[in-house]
Design a protein around this motif. Structure first.
Motif, PDB file in Angstrom:
ATOM      1  N   VAL A  27       0.818  -1.094  -0.024  1.00  0.00           N
ATOM      2  CA  VAL A  27       0.079  -0.134   0.040  1.00  0.00           C
ATOM      3  C   VAL A  27       0.847   1.207   0.075  1.00  0.00           C
ATOM      4  O   VAL A  27       2.034   1.137   0.520  1.00  0.00           O
ATOM      5  N   PHE A  28       0.486   2.139  -0.668  1.00  0.00           N
ATOM      6  CA  PHE A  28       1.150   3.447  -0.622  1.00  0.00           C
ATOM      7  C   PHE A  28       1.324   4.233   0.592  1.00  0.00           C
ATOM      8  O   PHE A  28       0.153   4.136   1.275  1.00  0.00           O
ATOM      9  N   LEU A  29       2.161   4.880   0.993  1.00  0.00           N
ATOM     10  CA  LEU A  29       2.293   5.404   2.310  1.00  0.00           C
ATOM     11  C   LEU A  29       2.271   7.001   1.923  1.00  0.00           C
ATOM     12  O   LEU A  29       2.233   7.956   2.524  1.00  0.00           O
TER      13      LEU A  29
ATOM     14  N   PRO B 187       6.847   6.947  -4.720  1.00  0.00           N
ATOM     15  CA  PRO B 187       6.416   6.889  -3.130  1.00  0.00           C
ATOM     16  C   PRO B 187       6.913   5.965  -2.234  1.00  0.00           C
ATOM     17  O   PRO B 187       7.371   4.727  -2.945  1.00  0.00           O
ATOM     18  N   GLN B 188       6.660   6.050  -1.285  1.00  0.00           N
ATOM     19  CA  GLN B 188       7.144   5.134  -0.195  1.00  0.00           C
ATOM     20  C   GLN B 188       5.863   4.109   0.081  1.00  0.00           C
ATOM     21  O   GLN B 188       4.994   4.527   0.109  1.00  0.00           O
ATOM     22  N   VAL B 189       6.363   2.781   0.139  1.00  0.00           N
ATOM     23  CA  VAL B 189       5.427   1.913   0.153  1.00  0.00           C
ATOM     24  C   VAL B 189       5.622   0.846   1.262  1.00  0.00           C
ATOM     25  O   VAL B 189       6.759   0.816   1.812  1.00  0.00           O
ATOM     26  N   SER B 190       4.431   0.507   1.822  1.00  0.00           N
ATOM     27  CA  SER B 190       4.536  -0.522   2.922  1.00  0.00           C
ATOM     28  C   SER B 190       4.212  -1.913   2.176  1.00  0.00           C
ATOM     29  O   SER B 190       3.261  -2.101   1.491  1.00  0.00           O
TER      30      SER B 190
ATOM     31  N   PHE C 160      -8.202  -1.497   6.276  1.00  0.00           N
ATOM     32  CA  PHE C 160      -8.719  -2.750   5.347  1.00  0.00           C
ATOM     33  C   PHE C 160      -7.731  -3.695   5.467  1.00  0.00           C
ATOM     34  O   PHE C 160      -8.050  -5.130   5.789  1.00  0.00           O
ATOM     35  N   HIS C 161      -6.476  -3.421   5.034  1.00  0.00           N
ATOM     36  CA  HIS C 161      -5.517  -4.627   4.909  1.00  0.00           C
ATOM     37  C   HIS C 161      -5.202  -5.231   6.274  1.00  0.00           C
ATOM     38  O   HIS C 161      -5.048  -6.587   6.356  1.00  0.00           O
ATOM     39  N   GLY C 162      -5.231  -4.271   7.468  1.00  0.00           N
ATOM     40  CA  GLY C 162      -4.708  -5.033   8.648  1.00  0.00           C
ATOM     41  C   GLY C 162      -5.843  -5.738   9.262  1.00  0.00           C
ATOM     42  O   GLY C 162      -5.632  -6.812   9.877  1.00  0.00           O
TER      43      GLY C 162
END
Length: 207
Positions: free
Chosen positions: A122-124, A153-156, A134-136
């Motif tokens: 997911v994008f941060l 972008p930084q992503v998780s 949602f993902h959590g």
């Protein structure tokens, strides 16, 4: 309301491309060649139809491909076996119908009889708390972060363990394979996993 989740057909591609490219900042744009790559090589590429109208789609790939996405490559470098959700897009008119959860249940069912791990990112930047939550709540945990290119972008990077896989592996995959049942089948005859995977022009994740 009549809902159907089914494998993508070639005649869907123009509508899928249009839907992807109006989705906004959280979904990277595609061109026709990139979408064709997914059509020919994605292990999971399904669309949602509501009353005959394209309402959304989800694309996922297994490990072992030659997909150029830096996020797919991160998972390839850290895990030997996984299904990677590249992107999910829901049309604006059909949001808040629960289609995201329906798609994630479906891809989870696809993955858990094949691999031990379901992954995505997911994008941060920008960070969407609804997407993160949602993902959590669906069981994903952060396993890393990275920046997509020098100015990207930084992503998780997220992963979800699939505990059912061990049973399927020990009972079926290491013996005669999965039963010949429609709900266990992969994509149709136009697609064979692991066959001459081509590099996707450019790189791009999902949401």
């Amino acid at each position: 309301m009549a809902l159907a989740i089914r494998d993508v057909h070639e005649h869907d591609l123009d509508a899928v491309l249009a839907l992807n490219n109006i989705a906004g900042r959280s979904i990277l744009a595609l061109d026709a060649a990139q979408l064709r790559y997914f059509y020919e090589h994605a292990d999971y590429f399904r669309v949602a139809e509501i009353d005959g109208q394209l309402a959304g789609f989800l694309i996922a790939l297994r490990d072992g491909g030659d997909y150029a996405s830096p996020n797919y490559r991160w998972f390839s470098a850290h895990y030997p076996s996984f299904v990677y959700i590249d992107r999910i897009v829901i049309a604006n008119a059909y949001r808040r119908h629960g289609l995201g959860r329906i798609f994630y249940c479906d891809v989870n069912s696809f993955a858990e009889v094949r691999v031990p791990l379901l992954t995505c990112e997911v994008f941060l930047e920008p960070c969407d708390d609804v997407v993160v939550l949602f993902h959590g709540t669906y069981g994903f945990q952060e396993v890393g972060q990275q920046r997509m290119g020098e100015h990207g972008p930084q992503v998780s990077l997220l992963a979800k363990d699939l505990p059912s896989y061990a049973f399927v592996r020990d009972t079926y995959l290491e013996h005669s394979g999965l039963p010949d049942l429609p709900w266990l089948a992969g994509r149709g005859p136009q697609f064979t996993h692991g066959s001459q995977a081509r590099r996707l022009p450019g790189s791009g994740p999902h949401e």
